[in-house]
Design an enzyme around this catalytic site. Structure first.
Site, short mmCIF file in Angstrom:
data_model
loop_
_atom_site.label_atom_id
_atom_site.label_comp_id
_atom_site.label_asym_id
_atom_site.label_seq_id
_atom_site.Cartn_x
_atom_site.Cartn_y
_atom_site.Cartn_z
N ASP A 1 2.76 -6.46 -2.07
CA ASP A 1 2.15 -6.98 -2.93
C ASP A 1 1.80 -7.48 -3.73
O ASP A 1 0.42 -7.87 -5.29
CB ASP A 1 1.66 -5.00 -4.10
CG ASP A 1 1.35 -3.48 -3.07
OD1 ASP A 1 0.36 -4.77 -1.10
OD2 ASP A 1 1.59 -2.92 -3.62
N ARG B 1 -9.49 -0.94 -8.83
CA ARG B 1 -9.17 0.32 -8.26
C ARG B 1 -7.79 -0.24 -8.67
O ARG B 1 -5.99 1.35 -9.21
CB ARG B 1 -8.71 0.44 -6.70
CG ARG B 1 -10.26 0.49 -6.18
CD ARG B 1 -9.68 0.73 -4.31
NE ARG B 1 -8.92 0.76 -4.09
CZ ARG B 1 -7.22 0.29 -2.94
NH1 ARG B 1 -7.92 -0.75 -2.51
NH2 ARG B 1 -7.03 0.79 -2.36
N CYS C 1 -8.64 -1.77 7.26
CA CYS C 1 -8.73 -1.40 5.72
C CYS C 1 -8.74 -3.03 6.28
O CYS C 1 -8.31 -4.00 6.68
CB CYS C 1 -8.52 -1.41 4.37
SG CYS C 1 -6.88 -1.47 4.68
N LYS D 1 0.17 2.46 -10.11
CA LYS D 1 -0.67 3.28 -9.35
C LYS D 1 0.30 4.01 -8.20
O LYS D 1 -0.25 5.36 -7.78
CB LYS D 1 -1.30 2.42 -8.98
CG LYS D 1 -2.57 2.91 -7.55
CD LYS D 1 -3.46 1.85 -7.07
CE LYS D 1 -2.86 0.93 -6.40
NZ LYS D 1 -2.76 1.54 -4.97
N ASN D 2 1.20 3.46 -7.38
CA ASN D 2 1.36 3.77 -6.40
C ASN D 2 2.15 5.22 -6.95
O ASN D 2 3.20 5.47 -5.13
CB ASN D 2 2.01 2.47 -5.62
CG ASN D 2 1.21 1.54 -4.97
OD1 ASN D 2 -0.09 1.78 -4.70
ND2 ASN D 2 1.64 0.36 -4.28
N ARG E 1 -3.43 -0.42 9.62
CA ARG E 1 -2.60 0.65 8.71
C ARG E 1 -2.77 1.48 9.68
O ARG E 1 -2.95 2.71 9.16
CB ARG E 1 -3.37 0.49 7.43
CG ARG E 1 -2.67 -0.47 6.36
CD ARG E 1 -3.71 -0.65 5.08
NE ARG E 1 -1.91 -0.06 4.98
CZ ARG E 1 -2.67 -0.48 2.98
NH1 ARG E 1 -3.27 -0.67 2.53
NH2 ARG E 1 -2.17 0.83 2.68
#
Ligand code: UD1
Length: 417
Positions: free
Chosen positions: A304, A396, A116, A22-23, A121
């Site tokens: 993460d 997500r 968030c 994803k990233n 952030r």
């Protein structure tokens, strides 16, 4: 609202294939804005965040063709350089459109992402760097407004290591006049993957994967084909699920080198590990041993993976210490894990996790993407039934997680209610 219903206590056994990262996919999709020609991508994961990014780009006039995991993008006829709040608020990575738009079109208006669940952030480093490259950047009614004629290469030293900041500035510098040097650059594999894609498009980037990235600007970029790298966080999450359930799982399609900090900790916890060119096999018997973990930028232990390791540590035969140094509020999974019987004491940015023999199934609520993976892992190991609510967080960033887990023997289903 969808939930996962998990009947825990089964060992996970078998093979699982990881999806594209994803990233890596999110910045690379934004790189399509840098050329009028086709960018053909493969191994693009089918995730909510990817769909959001494609919607954002389509809203700007980018033509998108998607067939399974292959996506072709063409930004030859852009109609807007605005990233509206409605989309940005659902996905912070939308800020990655800022620099490519400013670099190629000289104009960008991107909503500020705001805070968030895991912390404030800010994006001040993105803005500082873009200004250093000669853009006029203002904050106006909650939007970052950037105007520029051709950007000019500069030396940029970021105040902290920032992943999307490094990526954004790299995408600004590729079309700038002259040389840009980014110091204190993020070394994450996703940064290197973006650099590889940009170089395939005609950019001249060297040093990606090190703290100093040098970019010699070019006039234009052209179309290219690129395969997105494997998702190391997804791979690590399945390894943790295997460790927590005392299972035996082969994770295929990953890059073991990118997971060294993760596999080293799993080995310390007592897991048996083998690896080959693109696979890692983990087998675990008995309770995990306690560990000390401190999250740091790559190649250190990734933030993460912190929540997923906490679920494994909750079952250890002793007390683990987990310190989060990247985000200020990334322990939201703690009270939910406690509902399953985990013994965790948080003191500032450190959690002391005293392992218990068994966790118990419970109804829990996901608070963010990686926290939701942590709860799934705990539920897989727990005795009895759990439901994990607010599944949209999981969707997500994890492609078909329940299907992949079922193949490994988990008793898990997606339910509405
Ligand atoms: C990326 C990842 C995310 C991961 C994080 C850290 C993507 C899409 N997301 O997020 O999954 O958890 O890296 O590995 O790739 N900071 C500032 N000012 C800035 C930029 C960052 O203060 O301008 C701070 C952040 O608040 C945070 C730290 O720097 O405390 C690192 O953040 P950063 O690396 O930028 O995270 P993201 O790129 O948003």
């Amino acid at each position: 609202m969808e939930k996962l219903k998990i009947r825990g206590g089964r060992r996970l056994v078998g093979e699982v294939h990881v999806s594209g990262a994803k990233n890596a996919a999110l910045p690379i999709l934004c790189a399509s804005l840098l050329t009028a020609q086709d960018l053909k991508l493969s191994n693009v994961p089918d995730l909510a965040d990817v769909r959001t990014m494609l919607r954002l780009l389509e809203g700007m006039g980018v033509k998108v063709e998607r067939r399974g995991h292959e996506v072709t993008l063409n930004a030859g006829a852009l109609t807007s350089t605005v990233a509206p709040y409605e989309l940005v608020k659902t996905m912070r990575a939308s800020i990655l459109t800022l620099c490519p738009l400013a670099a190629r079109f000289g104009s960008a208006r991107v909503s500020l992402p705001g805070g968030c669940a895991i912390g404030a952030r800010p994006v001040d480093q993105h803005i500082k760097g873009l200004r250093a490259l000669g853009a006029k950047v203002e904050i106006d009614h909650g939007y970052v407004d950037a105007q520029a004629s051709r950007l000019k290469g500069a030396r940029i030293v970021t105040d902290m290591v920032t992943v999307t900041g490094t990526e954004n500035l790299m995408m600004a510098a590729v079309l700038a006049e002259g040389r840009t040097v980014i110091e204190n650059a993020a070394r994450e594999p996703e940064v290197s993957d973006l650099a590889e894609c940009l170089n395939a498009m005609g950019a001249r980037i060297s040093g990606a994967g090190t703290p100093t990235i040098v970019i010699d600007g070019v006039e234009t970029l052209h179309g290219a084909e690129h395969r997105v790298i494997a998702d190391r966080i997804e791979a690590g999450s399945y390894l943790c699920a295997a460790a927590a359930t005392r299972g035996d799982v082969l994770v295929r399609g990953c890059v073991p080198h990118d997971l060294e900090a993760v596999t080293a900790k799993l080995a310390e916890m007592g897991a048996g590990l083998e690896q080959g060119g693109d696979w890692i096999r983990l087998s675990m018997s008995g309770r995990p041993h306690p560990v000390k973990i401190r999250t740091t930028p790559h190649p250190g232990f990734p933030t993460d993976m912190q929540a997923q390791f906490m679920a494994v540590a909750a079952l250890a035969d002793g007390a683990s210490e987990i310190t989060e140094t990247i985000f200020e509020n990334r322990f939201m999974h703690v009270p939910e894990l406690a509902r399953m019987g985990a013994k965790i004491r948080v003191n500032g940015n450190t959690a002391v996790v005293t392992g218990v023999e068994t966790l118990e199934g419970a109804d829990v609520m996901a608070t963010d993407l990686r926290a939701s993976a942590s709860l799934v892992i705990a539920a897989l190991a727990a005795q009895g039934e759990s439901t994990v609510d607010r599944l949209y967080h999981l969707d997500r960033g994890y492609e078909r997680m329940e299907e992949k887990l079922r193949v490994l023997g988990a008793d898990v289903e997606r339910v509405r209610g």
